[in-house]
Design an enzyme around this catalytic site. Structure first.
Site, mmCIF file in Angstrom:
data_model
loop_
_atom_site.group_PDB
_atom_site.id
_atom_site.type_symbol
_atom_site.label_atom_id
_atom_site.label_comp_id
_atom_site.label_asym_id
_atom_site.label_seq_id
_atom_site.Cartn_x
_atom_site.Cartn_y
_atom_site.Cartn_z
ATOM 1 N N ASN A 105 0.845 -1.182 0.000
ATOM 2 C CA ASN A 105 0.000 0.000 0.000
ATOM 3 C C ASN A 105 0.882 1.233 0.000
ATOM 4 O O ASN A 105 2.007 1.199 0.500
ATOM 5 C CB ASN A 105 -0.888 0.010 1.255
ATOM 6 C CG ASN A 105 -1.822 1.225 1.304
ATOM 7 O OD1 ASN A 105 -2.443 1.573 0.306
ATOM 8 N ND2 ASN A 105 -1.896 1.856 2.459
ATOM 9 N N HIS A 107 0.879 5.172 1.313
ATOM 10 C CA HIS A 107 0.171 6.017 2.271
ATOM 11 C C HIS A 107 0.820 7.400 2.263
ATOM 12 O O HIS A 107 2.050 7.493 2.307
ATOM 13 C CB HIS A 107 0.242 5.384 3.668
ATOM 14 C CG HIS A 107 -0.445 6.172 4.731
ATOM 15 N ND1 HIS A 107 -1.816 6.193 4.866
ATOM 16 C CD2 HIS A 107 0.057 6.985 5.697
ATOM 17 C CE1 HIS A 107 -2.132 6.989 5.878
ATOM 18 N NE2 HIS A 107 -1.015 7.480 6.393
ATOM 19 N N SER A 134 4.785 6.835 2.056
ATOM 20 C CA SER A 134 5.399 5.576 2.483
ATOM 21 C C SER A 134 4.780 4.409 1.731
ATOM 22 O O SER A 134 3.566 4.402 1.496
ATOM 23 C CB SER A 134 5.143 5.350 3.983
ATOM 24 O OG SER A 134 5.566 6.466 4.748
ATOM 25 N N ASP A 143 -2.452 0.672 8.000
ATOM 26 C CA ASP A 143 -1.273 1.541 7.764
ATOM 27 C C ASP A 143 -0.136 1.266 8.739
ATOM 28 O O ASP A 143 0.615 2.174 9.096
ATOM 29 C CB ASP A 143 -1.686 3.026 7.882
ATOM 30 C CG ASP A 143 -2.758 3.377 6.871
ATOM 31 O OD1 ASP A 143 -3.575 4.260 7.173
ATOM 32 O OD2 ASP A 143 -2.800 2.740 5.803
HETATM 33 C C1 GRF Z 1 -2.952 9.095 -2.792
HETATM 34 O O1 GRF Z 1 -2.665 10.300 -2.126
HETATM 35 C C2 GRF Z 1 -2.568 7.940 -1.912
HETATM 36 O O2 GRF Z 1 -1.444 8.191 -1.107
HETATM 37 C C3 GRF Z 1 -3.787 7.793 -1.041
HETATM 38 O O3 GRF Z 1 -4.897 8.108 -1.866
HETATM 39 C C4 GRF Z 1 -4.449 8.890 -2.945
HETATM 40 C C5 GRF Z 1 -4.732 8.105 -4.191
HETATM 41 O O4 GRF Z 1 -4.641 8.945 -5.271
HETATM 42 N N1 GRF Z 1 -3.877 6.461 -0.549
HETATM 43 P P1 GRF Z 1 -4.771 8.297 -6.735
HETATM 44 O O5 GRF Z 1 -6.138 7.646 -6.807
HETATM 45 O O6 GRF Z 1 -3.672 7.286 -6.882
HETATM 46 O O7 GRF Z 1 -4.626 9.481 -7.650
#
Ligand code: GRF
Length: 202
Positions: A105, A107, A134, A143
């Site tokens: 994932n 984050h 991260s 997370d």
């Molecule tokens: C990103 O900021 C990611 O870190 C978080 O959600 C957002 C996803 O954006 N988990 P996208 O859909 O990849 O543009």
């Protein structure tokens, strides 16, 4: 390695992974883009780029049933890894255990700081000098899985959550492909990651 990417929204991280996978030496390929949101713009992009897609609204389904249907589609695609990329559903322990050590994932914070939502406004509120992003292995606790890699992103005077988020997103688009490639190709990963993987006994 074959990777399924799970999204809920725009899918810019999915797009970053998709275009990175076009490099001749990239050790991963996308075999599926799946979403709990049939209207996720990332699905249309993936389809236009020739990647199989799967969409299943979670509304009216139990978490376990929705997870099971997503898992079935992912397995049917032949995916060996799952990359969560803005997937806004908390996955049940059965799904996480099924993909133990094979699900990543991204984050938008420097974990372990600020797990959960609203990470940028929290970093700003705390007066941090940096935000960041991260990539971690997904475990049952949100997370909180083992960290694979992260990028600090400087906070500028006058930054808002939106301006910081936009800058962090640029870092995400570089970090995720690098971390995923290193992890799925960990036999050939750079030393610093070999150490991490060994440390984590993955
Ligand atoms: C990103 O900021 C990611 O870190 C978080 O959600 C957002 C996803 O954006 N988990 P996208 O859909 O990849 O543009």
């Amino acid at each position: 390695a074959r990777v399924a990417v799970l999204i809920s929204g725009t899918g810019t991280n999915m797009a970053a992974l998709l275009y990175a996978s076009r490099a001749p030496d990239c050790p991963f390929q996308l075999v599926l883009v799946a979403s709990n949101n049939p209207a996720a713009p990332g699905l249309a992009l993936a389809a236009a780029e020739g990647i199989a897609t799967f969409a299943l609204p979670h509304k009216g389904m139990s978490r376990a049933d929705h997870d099971a249907a997503m898992d079935a589609a992912i397995r049917a695609s032949g995916a060996e890894y799952v990359a969560l990329a803005g997937y806004m559903r908390v996955l049940g322990t059965d799904f996480v255990q099924r993909w133990d050590g094979r699900m990543l994932n991204i984050h938008p914070s420097l974990l372990p700081k600020y797990p959960g939502l609203d990470t940028h406004v929290r970093a700003l509120g705390a007066g941090d000098t940096h935000g960041g992003c991260s990539v971690h292995i997904v475990t049952a606790e949100l997370d909180s899985g083992p960290l694979l890699d992260q990028t600090p992103v400087a906070i500028l005077p006058g930054d808002t959550a939106e301006t910081l988020a936009a800058r962090v997103l640029i870092a995400e688009h570089q970090l995720y492909p690098r971390a995923l490639a290193a992890y799925v190709g960990r036999e050939r990963a750079p030393d610093y990651l070999i150490g991490r993987v060994r440390e984590l006994a993955l």
